[in-house]
Write a protein that holds these residues in place. Structure first.
Motif, short mmCIF file in Angstrom:
data_model
loop_
_atom_site.label_atom_id
_atom_site.label_comp_id
_atom_site.label_asym_id
_atom_site.label_seq_id
_atom_site.Cartn_x
_atom_site.Cartn_y
_atom_site.Cartn_z
N GLU A 135 0.84 -1.19 0.00
CA GLU A 135 0.00 0.00 0.00
C GLU A 135 0.88 1.25 0.00
O GLU A 135 1.91 1.30 0.68
CB GLU A 135 -0.90 0.02 1.24
N ILE A 136 0.48 2.22 -0.77
CA ILE A 136 1.16 3.52 -0.82
C ILE A 136 0.12 4.58 -0.51
O ILE A 136 -0.92 4.66 -1.18
CB ILE A 136 1.78 3.78 -2.20
N ARG A 147 -5.30 6.09 -0.85
CA ARG A 147 -4.57 4.82 -0.73
C ARG A 147 -4.46 4.15 -2.10
O ARG A 147 -5.44 4.02 -2.82
CB ARG A 147 -5.27 3.90 0.27
N TYR A 148 -3.25 3.72 -2.40
CA TYR A 148 -2.97 3.06 -3.67
C TYR A 148 -2.36 1.69 -3.42
O TYR A 148 -1.75 1.46 -2.37
CB TYR A 148 -1.98 3.88 -4.51
N LEU A 149 -2.51 0.80 -4.39
CA LEU A 149 -1.92 -0.53 -4.30
C LEU A 149 -0.91 -0.68 -5.43
O LEU A 149 -1.23 -0.52 -6.61
CB LEU A 149 -3.00 -1.61 -4.45
N ALA A 150 0.35 -0.96 -5.07
CA ALA A 150 1.40 -1.16 -6.08
C ALA A 150 1.07 -2.40 -6.90
O ALA A 150 0.85 -3.48 -6.34
CB ALA A 150 2.76 -1.32 -5.40
N ASP A 151 1.00 -2.23 -8.22
CA ASP A 151 0.59 -3.37 -9.05
C ASP A 151 1.48 -3.65 -10.26
O ASP A 151 1.26 -4.63 -10.96
CB ASP A 151 -0.86 -3.20 -9.51
N ALA A 152 2.49 -2.82 -10.51
CA ALA A 152 3.37 -3.09 -11.65
C ALA A 152 4.64 -2.26 -11.56
O ALA A 152 4.65 -1.18 -10.95
CB ALA A 152 2.64 -2.79 -12.97
N ARG A 189 14.76 4.85 -16.51
CA ARG A 189 14.00 5.19 -15.32
C ARG A 189 13.25 3.95 -14.81
O ARG A 189 12.74 3.15 -15.60
CB ARG A 189 12.99 6.31 -15.61
N TYR A 190 13.19 3.85 -13.48
CA TYR A 190 12.40 2.79 -12.83
C TYR A 190 11.03 3.38 -12.53
O TYR A 190 10.92 4.43 -11.90
CB TYR A 190 13.09 2.34 -11.55
N ILE A 191 10.00 2.70 -12.99
CA ILE A 191 8.64 3.18 -12.83
C ILE A 191 7.85 2.21 -11.94
O ILE A 191 7.79 1.01 -12.22
CB ILE A 191 7.92 3.26 -14.20
N LEU A 192 7.29 2.72 -10.86
CA LEU A 192 6.40 1.94 -10.01
C LEU A 192 4.98 2.45 -10.23
O LEU A 192 4.71 3.63 -10.05
CB LEU A 192 6.78 2.09 -8.53
N HIS A 193 4.10 1.56 -10.64
CA HIS A 193 2.70 1.93 -10.91
C HIS A 193 1.81 1.42 -9.79
O HIS A 193 2.01 0.34 -9.24
CB HIS A 193 2.25 1.34 -12.25
N ALA A 194 0.81 2.21 -9.45
CA ALA A 194 -0.16 1.82 -8.41
C ALA A 194 -1.54 2.33 -8.79
O ALA A 194 -1.68 3.34 -9.49
CB ALA A 194 0.26 2.37 -7.06
N THR A 195 -2.56 1.64 -8.30
CA THR A 195 -3.95 2.01 -8.58
C THR A 195 -4.66 2.34 -7.28
O THR A 195 -4.47 1.64 -6.27
CB THR A 195 -4.68 0.85 -9.28
#
Length: 201
Positions: A135-136, A147-152, A189-195
């Motif tokens: 969770e982010i 609140r976001y959930l890291a998913d990719a 670049r390192y990309i962390l995606h969250a929804t």
């Protein structure tokens, strides 16, 4: 001292000079690195105070008198006990003190993709430890927390990220340089995606 010992000392003089020079260079590099980390830590203390005042008063508060930006969000990863105060804009000056909210991307909680960028060796060092499913939490300067959930995750070129700020849904991207342990900047670049999964007022 004999002529022979004098000759030996003179022969080793260049070697000793090189060793001394290397030692001095090492100390200077260490000192520079320590200064950068100390500056980052102090900046975050001042940014935390300014952010708290901004949330409490509803008025944007500068972290120091000569700042040309203000804190706009707190990004936190509860599992890692990690957090950082993000600043408005992603100029080099802003990124020296904290993550930057990338221009022309929506605020956290708004429709589209909110993008924050920071350096890999200071404010976004914790990105290497985030796992899919973590969770982010992003708290905006108006006090709302999303609140976001890291998913990719992905590694991309800085000029070919594929990020569309106007994409559907409520998404978050945290970006930093890649690889994490590199000593110089590169194009990747390192990309962390969250929804987004929820919000707290």
């Amino acid at each position: 001292m004999t002529a022979t010992s004098t000759h030996v000392d003179l022969a080793h003089a260049p070697f000793r000079f090189v060793i001394s020079l290397l030692a001095l260079s090492g100390l200077l590099l260490f000192g520079h690195g320590a200064f950068i980390h100390a500056k980052a830590m102090l900046a975050q203390v001042l940014l935390e105070r300014a952010f708290a005042e901004t949330v409490a008063t509803g008025h944007a508060t500068k972290p120091w008198s000569w700042a040309d930006t203000t804190p706009v969000a707190r990004i936190a990863v509860p599992r890692l006990h990690a957090s950082a105060i993000a600043l408005a804009g992603s100029s080099g000056q802003a990124l020296a003190f904290g993550p930057g909210h990338v221009e022309l991307t929506p605020d956290a909680g708004e429709r589209g993709v909110a993008v924050y960028a920071a350096h890999r060796d200071t404010h976004f060092r914790f990105l290497r430890d985030i796992r899919i499913g973590d969770e982010i939490d992003v708290t905006r300067s108006d006090g709302q927390t999303f609140r976001y959930l890291a998913d990719a995750t992905a590694v991309v070129r800085f000029d070919a990220s594929g990020i569309d700020p106007e994409a559907s849904g409520h998404q978050l991207v945290l970006s930093t340089c890649w690889p994490f342990d590199a000593l110089v900047s590169g194009p990747k670049r390192y990309i962390l995606h969250a929804t987004m999964i929820g919000a707290n007022s």
